[in-house]
Scaffold this motif. Structure first.
Motif, PDB file in Angstrom:
ATOM      1  N   PHE A 179       0.854  -1.180   0.000  1.00  0.00           N
ATOM      2  CA  PHE A 179       0.000   0.000   0.000  1.00  0.00           C
ATOM      3  C   PHE A 179       0.893   1.233   0.000  1.00  0.00           C
ATOM      4  O   PHE A 179       1.764   1.374   0.864  1.00  0.00           O
ATOM      5  CB  PHE A 179      -0.916   0.012   1.226  1.00  0.00           C
ATOM      6  N   LEU A 180       0.689   2.093  -0.976  1.00  0.00           N
ATOM      7  CA  LEU A 180       1.403   3.362  -1.067  1.00  0.00           C
ATOM      8  C   LEU A 180       0.504   4.438  -0.469  1.00  0.00           C
ATOM      9  O   LEU A 180      -0.613   4.666  -0.951  1.00  0.00           O
ATOM     10  CB  LEU A 180       1.723   3.685  -2.531  1.00  0.00           C
ATOM     11  N   LEU A 181       0.974   5.085   0.586  1.00  0.00           N
ATOM     12  CA  LEU A 181       0.159   6.061   1.303  1.00  0.00           C
ATOM     13  C   LEU A 181       0.929   7.365   1.448  1.00  0.00           C
ATOM     14  O   LEU A 181       2.055   7.384   1.950  1.00  0.00           O
ATOM     15  CB  LEU A 181      -0.223   5.527   2.684  1.00  0.00           C
ATOM     16  N   SER A 182       0.307   8.466   1.012  1.00  0.00           N
ATOM     17  CA  SER A 182       0.939   9.780   1.154  1.00  0.00           C
ATOM     18  C   SER A 182       0.049  10.771   1.894  1.00  0.00           C
ATOM     19  O   SER A 182       0.521  11.819   2.324  1.00  0.00           O
ATOM     20  CB  SER A 182       1.296  10.356  -0.223  1.00  0.00           C
ATOM     21  N   GLY A 183      -1.232  10.458   2.035  1.00  0.00           N
ATOM     22  CA  GLY A 183      -2.145  11.349   2.737  1.00  0.00           C
ATOM     23  C   GLY A 183      -2.083  11.148   4.240  1.00  0.00           C
ATOM     24  O   GLY A 183      -1.475  10.195   4.740  1.00  0.00           O
ATOM     25  N   SER A 184      -2.716  12.045   4.961  1.00  0.00           N
ATOM     26  CA  SER A 184      -2.719  11.968   6.418  1.00  0.00           C
ATOM     27  C   SER A 184      -3.334  10.652   6.890  1.00  0.00           C
ATOM     28  O   SER A 184      -4.378  10.229   6.392  1.00  0.00           O
ATOM     29  CB  SER A 184      -3.513  13.149   6.986  1.00  0.00           C
ATOM     30  N   LEU A 185      -2.669  10.007   7.839  1.00  0.00           N
ATOM     31  CA  LEU A 185      -3.158   8.749   8.403  1.00  0.00           C
ATOM     32  C   LEU A 185      -3.738   9.038   9.787  1.00  0.00           C
ATOM     33  O   LEU A 185      -3.010   9.184  10.766  1.00  0.00           O
ATOM     34  CB  LEU A 185      -2.025   7.725   8.501  1.00  0.00           C
ATOM     35  N   SER A 186      -5.051   9.122   9.851  1.00  0.00           N
ATOM     36  CA  SER A 186      -5.728   9.402  11.113  1.00  0.00           C
ATOM     37  C   SER A 186      -5.791   8.147  11.971  1.00  0.00           C
ATOM     38  O   SER A 186      -5.527   7.029  11.509  1.00  0.00           O
ATOM     39  CB  SER A 186      -7.148   9.900  10.835  1.00  0.00           C
ATOM     40  N   VAL A 187      -6.162   8.335  13.225  1.00  0.00           N
ATOM     41  CA  VAL A 187      -6.374   7.192  14.116  1.00  0.00           C
ATOM     42  C   VAL A 187      -7.438   6.268  13.537  1.00  0.00           C
ATOM     43  O   VAL A 187      -7.295   5.038  13.557  1.00  0.00           O
ATOM     44  CB  VAL A 187      -6.780   7.679  15.526  1.00  0.00           C
ATOM     45  N   GLU A 188      -8.497   6.854  12.994  1.00  0.00           N
ATOM     46  CA  GLU A 188      -9.570   6.036  12.428  1.00  0.00           C
ATOM     47  C   GLU A 188      -9.072   5.195  11.261  1.00  0.00           C
ATOM     48  O   GLU A 188      -9.372   4.001  11.163  1.00  0.00           O
ATOM     49  CB  GLU A 188     -10.727   6.925  11.974  1.00  0.00           C
ATOM     50  N   ARG A 189      -8.300   5.808  10.376  1.00  0.00           N
ATOM     51  CA  ARG A 189      -7.821   5.060   9.210  1.00  0.00           C
ATOM     52  C   ARG A 189      -6.871   3.941   9.622  1.00  0.00           C
ATOM     53  O   ARG A 189      -6.982   2.811   9.143  1.00  0.00           O
ATOM     54  CB  ARG A 189      -7.142   6.006   8.222  1.00  0.00           C
ATOM     55  N   LEU A 190      -5.945   4.249  10.497  1.00  0.00           N
ATOM     56  CA  LEU A 190      -5.022   3.206  10.935  1.00  0.00           C
ATOM     57  C   LEU A 190      -5.749   2.102  11.697  1.00  0.00           C
ATOM     58  O   LEU A 190      -5.341   0.936  11.650  1.00  0.00           O
ATOM     59  CB  LEU A 190      -3.924   3.807  11.811  1.00  0.00           C
ATOM     60  N   SER A 191      -6.840   2.452  12.366  1.00  0.00           N
ATOM     61  CA  SER A 191      -7.582   1.449  13.136  1.00  0.00           C
ATOM     62  C   SER A 191      -8.243   0.428  12.222  1.00  0.00           C
ATOM     63  O   SER A 191      -8.200  -0.779  12.493  1.00  0.00           O
ATOM     64  CB  SER A 191      -8.630   2.134  14.022  1.00  0.00           C
ATOM     65  N   TRP A 192      -8.873   0.890  11.125  1.00  0.00           N
ATOM     66  CA  TRP A 192      -9.476  -0.118  10.247  1.00  0.00           C
ATOM     67  C   TRP A 192      -8.415  -0.890   9.466  1.00  0.00           C
ATOM     68  O   TRP A 192      -8.604  -2.066   9.137  1.00  0.00           O
ATOM     69  CB  TRP A 192     -10.562   0.464   9.344  1.00  0.00           C
ATOM     70  N   ILE A 193      -7.280  -0.249   9.194  1.00  0.00           N
ATOM     71  CA  ILE A 193      -6.171  -0.989   8.588  1.00  0.00           C
ATOM     72  C   ILE A 193      -5.704  -2.089   9.539  1.00  0.00           C
ATOM     73  O   ILE A 193      -5.489  -3.240   9.135  1.00  0.00           O
ATOM     74  CB  ILE A 193      -5.013  -0.030   8.243  1.00  0.00           C
ATOM     75  N   GLU A 194      -5.556  -1.734  10.810  1.00  0.00           N
ATOM     76  CA  GLU A 194      -5.139  -2.716  11.820  1.00  0.00           C
ATOM     77  C   GLU A 194      -6.107  -3.893  11.878  1.00  0.00           C
ATOM     78  O   GLU A 194      -5.686  -5.069  11.867  1.00  0.00           O
ATOM     79  CB  GLU A 194      -5.072  -2.034  13.190  1.00  0.00           C
ATOM     80  N   GLU A 195      -7.401  -3.613  11.924  1.00  0.00           N
ATOM     81  CA  GLU A 195      -8.392  -4.685  12.039  1.00  0.00           C
ATOM     82  C   GLU A 195      -8.402  -5.576  10.802  1.00  0.00           C
ATOM     83  O   GLU A 195      -8.550  -6.799  10.907  1.00  0.00           O
ATOM     84  CB  GLU A 195      -9.781  -4.088  12.283  1.00  0.00           C
ATOM     85  N   CYS A 196      -8.247  -4.987   9.632  1.00  0.00           N
ATOM     86  CA  CYS A 196      -8.223  -5.790   8.400  1.00  0.00           C
ATOM     87  C   CYS A 196      -6.989  -6.683   8.343  1.00  0.00           C
ATOM     88  O   CYS A 196      -7.059  -7.837   7.890  1.00  0.00           O
ATOM     89  CB  CYS A 196      -8.279  -4.876   7.177  1.00  0.00           C
ATOM     90  N   LEU A 197      -5.856  -6.162   8.801  1.00  0.00           N
ATOM     91  CA  LEU A 197      -4.640  -6.974   8.816  1.00  0.00           C
ATOM     92  C   LEU A 197      -4.763  -8.128   9.802  1.00  0.00           C
ATOM     93  O   LEU A 197      -4.337  -9.255   9.513  1.00  0.00           O
ATOM     94  CB  LEU A 197      -3.433  -6.106   9.165  1.00  0.00           C
ATOM     95  N   LYS A 198      -5.341  -7.865  10.967  1.00  0.00           N
ATOM     96  CA  LYS A 198      -5.556  -8.944  11.937  1.00  0.00           C
ATOM     97  C   LYS A 198      -6.432 -10.030  11.331  1.00  0.00           C
ATOM     98  O   LYS A 198      -6.152 -11.231  11.465  1.00  0.00           O
ATOM     99  CB  LYS A 198      -6.205  -8.392  13.205  1.00  0.00           C
ATOM    100  N   PHE A 199      -7.498  -9.615  10.666  1.00  0.00           N
ATOM    101  CA  PHE A 199      -8.389 -10.586  10.026  1.00  0.00           C
ATOM    102  C   PHE A 199      -7.617 -11.401   8.990  1.00  0.00           C
ATOM    103  O   PHE A 199      -7.724 -12.634   8.939  1.00  0.00           O
ATOM    104  CB  PHE A 199      -9.556  -9.857   9.360  1.00  0.00           C
ATOM    105  N   PHE A 200      -6.846 -10.714   8.170  1.00  0.00           N
ATOM    106  CA  PHE A 200      -6.109 -11.378   7.098  1.00  0.00           C
ATOM    107  C   PHE A 200      -5.162 -12.440   7.643  1.00  0.00           C
ATOM    108  O   PHE A 200      -5.180 -13.601   7.211  1.00  0.00           O
ATOM    109  CB  PHE A 200      -5.336 -10.323   6.303  1.00  0.00           C
ATOM    110  N   PHE A 201      -4.352 -12.069   8.607  1.00  0.00           N
ATOM    111  CA  PHE A 201      -3.351 -13.007   9.104  1.00  0.00           C
ATOM    112  C   PHE A 201      -3.965 -14.101   9.985  1.00  0.00           C
ATOM    113  O   PHE A 201      -3.577 -15.268   9.888  1.00  0.00           O
ATOM    114  CB  PHE A 201      -2.262 -12.258   9.868  1.00  0.00           C
ATOM    115  N   VAL A 202      -4.921 -13.747  10.823  1.00  0.00           N
ATOM    116  CA  VAL A 202      -5.519 -14.753  11.710  1.00  0.00           C
ATOM    117  C   VAL A 202      -6.338 -15.762  10.912  1.00  0.00           C
ATOM    118  O   VAL A 202      -6.258 -16.975  11.136  1.00  0.00           O
ATOM    119  CB  VAL A 202      -6.386 -14.076  12.789  1.00  0.00           C
TER     120      VAL A 202
END
Length: 415
Positions: free
Chosen positions: A6-29
């Protein structure tokens, strides 16, 4: 080893990083639990975040650093930083790098000019898992130059593509059409128009093709006049010579091809060759075009981003590209409440457009319920075409191969 990036250049808010975190957990688990071991098997997938621009601030913000720490506890995740942009912004990453020395990379590979280049690292991931040459690299630009660094990032990406022997392609959309305006003469920044001309010239010298397309709908709205020269070519005196103003379908034709397409905030997710359960959606007809997932994160009406995203989605689906649209973050305002325009106006609301295209082949709409709940909103009950999903559903959309699609990867574009 398969790499999703994922190439990211825009602001990464707490909300955005939170759904990224949850999706990654789902993916790996759910899919690769073995990768959660301290020493993951060599064949386990790797998820790489390429950070430049304002996204780098998330590496020093106290709230977002905590989320990055959780994400980096997944040993198959790594971050590659744009060293030049870190230095420009004075952002230290030493503390995070000390904690995750093998996962946080703050130096870049040397380009042909012997200078470190973040974009060479980006293109290194583009080339990974790709078939032998010839191949191309696409850049989708929706923001205007000079007000937004994303236009310069596009130039750097395409230049790095030429070094990697990839044919450069630009798809200018919304305000991105201004990249090709003639007679640009900025006093204190890189000349974007001249930069495109130089890319065109460099590609020709390397015996590579180049293609710069602009959507005629948005070019016309911004005053770019065109006419047919009688040879099947649409000509504009407002644009540089290599810049071609065409119908949106000409851009979507390129989306049907298998090359990687990036933008200021985008992703490329590889599909396994076999052996994985399909997602809960599928293409109506068998297709080899990479699916497109469009994440609408901005509210409607204040800018043209949400409308432009839906228009792009409809065009992709119309040409047989499986397209999923997810409303999340402030994008959920598009589907909350009942939107109305004055009776005498010819304009449509975004909800009118969603209802008009509901049921179209290869076009699926979703809304992230956590984004609605965070804002105390509920979805308009009349938007039956928009399905509610949670983090697992978003994880499936991002990482599960959809049914009836025979492509090696899917494209993710954030609006």
């Amino acid at each position: 080893m398969t790499t999703h990036f994922f190439l990211l250049s825009g602001s990464l808010s707490v909300e955005r990083l939170s759904w990224i975190e949850e999706c990654l957990k789902f993916f790996f688990v759910q899919l690769y639990p073995e990768s959660l071991m301290h020493r993951a098997p060599a064949e386990s997938p790797v998820v790489t975040f390429l950070l430049t621009g304002d996204a780098l601030y998330s590496l020093e913000d106290a709230e977002t650093v905590q989320i990055w720490s959780v994400i980096l506890s997944l040993t198959a995740v790594r971050i590659i930083c744009d060293r030049q942009e870190l230095d420009l912004r004075g952002i230290p990453v030493g503390r995070l790098k000390m904690k995750y020395p093998d996962q946080v990379i703050d130096t870049n590979s040397l380009a042909v000019d012997n200078h470190p280049s973040f974009w060479k690292d980006v293109l290194g991931l583009v080339r990974q898992n790709r078939p032998p040459l010839p191949d191309g690299i696409g850049w989708f630009q929706s923001e205007s130059p000079y007000m937004h660094l994303s236009a310069v990032y596009g130039l750097r990406c395409l230049n790095a593509g030429i070094e990697a022997r990839l044919s450069p392609e630009l798809y200018a959309y919304l305000d991105g059409v201004h990249m090709g305006h003639t007679a640009q003469s900025p006093a204190d920044s890189e000349n974007v128009g001249r930069g495109l001309e130089e890319i065109h010239e460099r590609a020709a010298k390397q015996n590579l093709s180049s293609l710069f397309l602009a959507c005629n709908r948005y070019a016309t709205a911004r005053g770019y006049s065109t006419w047919d020269d009688g040879k099947g070519s649409v000509v504009s005196t407002c644009a540089i010579k290599p810049f071609h103003i065409r119908d949106l379908n000409a851009i979507i034709d390129r989306f049907e091809r298998p090359h990687i397409i990036l933008s200021a905030n985008a992703g490329s997710v590889n599909f396994p060759k076999k052996g994985m359960a399909v997602s809960f959606d599928r293409a109506e007809k068998s297709s080899t075009a990479p699916p497109v997932t469009i994440l609408i994160t901005t509210s409607p009406y204040s800018t043209g981003m949400a409308f432009g995203a839906v228009s792009l989605a409809v065009a992709c689906a119309h040409q047989g590209v499986l397209t999923r649209v997810v409303f999340l973050e402030d994008g959920v305002y598009s589907v909350a409440g009942t939107h109305r325009t004055p009776a005498e106006t010819p304009l449509f609301t975004i909800q009118d457009i969603i209802n008009a295209v509901a049921g179209s082949e290869n076009l699926h709409f979703f809304v992230l319920v956590q984004s609605l709940q965070k804002r105390g909103l509920v979805k308009n009950k009349d938007l039956n075409a928009v399905l509610d999903i949670g983090f697992p559903g978003l994880g499936k959309i991002l990482f599960y191969p959809p049914g009836n699609v025979h492509a090696e990867h899917q494209r993710v574009l954030l609006f």
